[in-house]
Scaffold this motif. Structure first.
Motif, PDB file in Angstrom:
ATOM      1  N   LEU A  69       0.724  -1.189   0.173  1.00 48.58           N
ATOM      2  CA  LEU A  69       0.041  -0.035   0.059  1.00 48.58           C
ATOM      3  C   LEU A  69       0.852   1.319  -0.018  1.00 48.58           C
ATOM      4  O   LEU A  69       2.094   1.267   0.581  1.00 48.58           O
ATOM      5  N   ASP A  70       0.295   2.317  -0.568  1.00 47.58           N
ATOM      6  CA  ASP A  70       1.028   3.413  -0.186  1.00 47.58           C
ATOM      7  C   ASP A  70       1.657   3.982   0.914  1.00 47.58           C
ATOM      8  O   ASP A  70       2.636   4.641   1.065  1.00 47.58           O
ATOM      9  N   SER A  71       0.578   3.600   1.991  1.00 47.14           N
ATOM     10  CA  SER A  71       1.185   4.035   3.328  1.00 47.14           C
ATOM     11  C   SER A  71       2.483   3.105   3.749  1.00 47.14           C
ATOM     12  O   SER A  71       3.217   3.899   4.650  1.00 47.14           O
ATOM     13  N   ALA A  72       2.828   2.173   3.181  1.00 49.57           N
ATOM     14  CA  ALA A  72       4.051   1.615   3.535  1.00 49.57           C
ATOM     15  C   ALA A  72       5.366   2.398   2.977  1.00 49.57           C
ATOM     16  O   ALA A  72       6.278   2.500   3.803  1.00 49.57           O
ATOM     17  N   PRO A  77       3.454   0.537   9.524  1.00 50.15           N
ATOM     18  CA  PRO A  77       3.672  -1.106   9.342  1.00 50.15           C
ATOM     19  C   PRO A  77       3.156  -1.869   8.349  1.00 50.15           C
ATOM     20  O   PRO A  77       2.008  -1.229   7.814  1.00 50.15           O
ATOM     21  N   PHE A  78       3.656  -2.775   7.800  1.00 44.12           N
ATOM     22  CA  PHE A  78       2.918  -3.563   6.781  1.00 44.12           C
ATOM     23  C   PHE A  78       3.444  -5.230   7.033  1.00 44.12           C
ATOM     24  O   PHE A  78       4.548  -5.343   7.613  1.00 44.12           O
ATOM     25  N   GLU A  79       2.820  -6.109   6.207  1.00 43.19           N
ATOM     26  CA  GLU A  79       3.200  -7.380   6.222  1.00 43.19           C
ATOM     27  C   GLU A  79       3.060  -7.907   4.879  1.00 43.19           C
ATOM     28  O   GLU A  79       2.018  -7.666   4.065  1.00 43.19           O
ATOM     29  N   VAL A  80       3.891  -8.834   4.493  1.00 42.91           N
ATOM     30  CA  VAL A  80       3.565  -9.653   3.193  1.00 42.91           C
ATOM     31  C   VAL A  80       3.844 -10.945   3.655  1.00 42.91           C
ATOM     32  O   VAL A  80       5.109 -11.437   4.338  1.00 42.91           O
ATOM     33  N   ASP A  81       2.919 -12.098   3.355  1.00 41.16           N
ATOM     34  CA  ASP A  81       3.204 -13.513   3.553  1.00 41.16           C
ATOM     35  C   ASP A  81       2.802 -14.106   2.206  1.00 41.16           C
ATOM     36  O   ASP A  81       1.568 -14.409   2.428  1.00 41.16           O
TER      37      ASP A  81
END
Length: 345
Positions: A69-72, A77-81
């Motif tokens: 997301l642009d917020s990253a 905070p963000f996550e990718v799994d």
């Protein structure tokens, strides 16, 4: 006394057999101050990390499944799994701390012929406001039964060196050697060498005294500077300055005739040569393998750094910059789950 760098260095803890249980092993830590102390500097460093995430071959499939997301890019905070990849970022609510972690399998580990390949790799990046400067750092760890897997300075940290004005004590961290060409540059070398605030090793490549093209140095300073960037300073010392250095720091710490000396932090005039490694012509030969020399020296320097508990413990932690519980609860619970999973391998 000189050492043969191509044969002398051996890791202290080799596994007993390829069947030993794999464990997470810290393989490299680089941490530097940036004089470009600003929110813009930290945003650019975060963007460099996320650019690596988007361009990495190991991460590409996962990023297609779960685009950021642009917020990253604003430090959220963000996550990718997905696709065997775990990536996450945590941040202090104050915006003064951002920690990024990406973990993926090593495809070489699937090949039966490559038993020494790590099972998984983990890259960590930290971007922090330390009050009077910014802190930028990278770490590499791997899940393996074989300690000290060969690594090199990550591309993202090379970007930090090239564009973020990193310093060690009062000296810039560079991706090229300092060339001693006259009195002024020699005085800079002496100041950097004896600086009590220097924390990185300083590698002096001495000239051979042969001024014919291609023979002035046994070890190419430019190539060594690129190889050791982020881990050590590199200085090229022509033969005209051998005696000056010997006079100014003492005869036992001199370096000449093509030899290479590693000056550890804390050098004082008149010191003996204990701990300040020197590699001479007898060990290197008249036509040393440039790549092998550089990689082996990199290997030895990073192992020496990782054996310093004080250095490893200097890695910034979120708790020093803000309350982790202030991040969204859902994100934190997911991160805790991901961390537990990654620890299990």
């Amino acid at each position: 006394m000189t050492e043969d760098i191509l044969t002398a260095d051996r890791p202290a803890a080799e596994p007993e057999s390829p069947g030993d249980t794999p464990v997470w092993s810290l393989n490299l830590q680089l941490l530097h101050r940036s004089t470009l102390h600003s929110a813009e500097n930290r945003a650019a460093a975060r963007a460099a990390a996320l650019s690596w995430l988007a361009s990495s071959a190991a991460m590409r499939a996962a990023m297609r499944r779960q685009p950021l997301l642009d917020s990253a890019y604003d430090g959220a905070p963000f996550e990718v799994d997905a696709e065997g990849v775990i990536a996450r970022a945590t941040a202090a609510p104050s915006g003064k701390f951002w920690h990024f972690m990406a973990e993926h399998a090593d495809p070489r580990a699937q090949k039966e012929s490559n038993q020494r390949a790590p099972l998984r790799w983990r890259l960590e990046i930290v971007v922090a406001d330390n009050g009077d400067c910014d802190l930028l750092g990278t770490r590499l760890s791997c899940l393996t039964a074989f300690p000290f897997i060969p690594v090199s300075t990550p591309g993202v940290h090379k970007d930090f060196i090239a564009g973020h004005s990193l310093i060690d004590g009062d000296a810039h961290v560079a991706n090229a050697p300092q060339m001693v060409t006259g009195h002024e540059s020699y005085e800079r070398l002496l100041k950097r060498l004896l600086s009590p605030s220097r924390q990185m090793p300083l590698v002096v490549v001495s000239g051979t005294g042969d001024h014919r093209a291609g023979r002035e140095f046994l070890i190419e300073p430019d190539r060594l500077g690129r190889t050791l960037q982020g881990l050590a300073h590199v200085v090229a010392l022509p033969a005209d300055f051998w005696n000056s250095l010997r006079r100014d720091i003492g005869p036992r710490l001199g370096v000449s005739h093509g030899a290479v000396r590693v000056f550890q932090p804390g050098v004082a005039r008149g010191d003996d040569n204990n701990g300040h490694w020197v590699y001479g012509r007898n060990g290197m030969g008249t036509t040393p393998d440039q790549k092998k020399f550089g990689n082996t020296l990199y290997h030895r320097l990073r192992i020496a750094a990782l054996r310093s508990t004080e250095f490893v413990d200097s890695w910034p932690q979120l708790e020093a910059f803000g309350d982790a519980r202030s991040a969204p609860a859902g994100v934190l619970s997911t991160l805790k789950r991901l961390f537990s999973r990654s620890q299990r391998g």
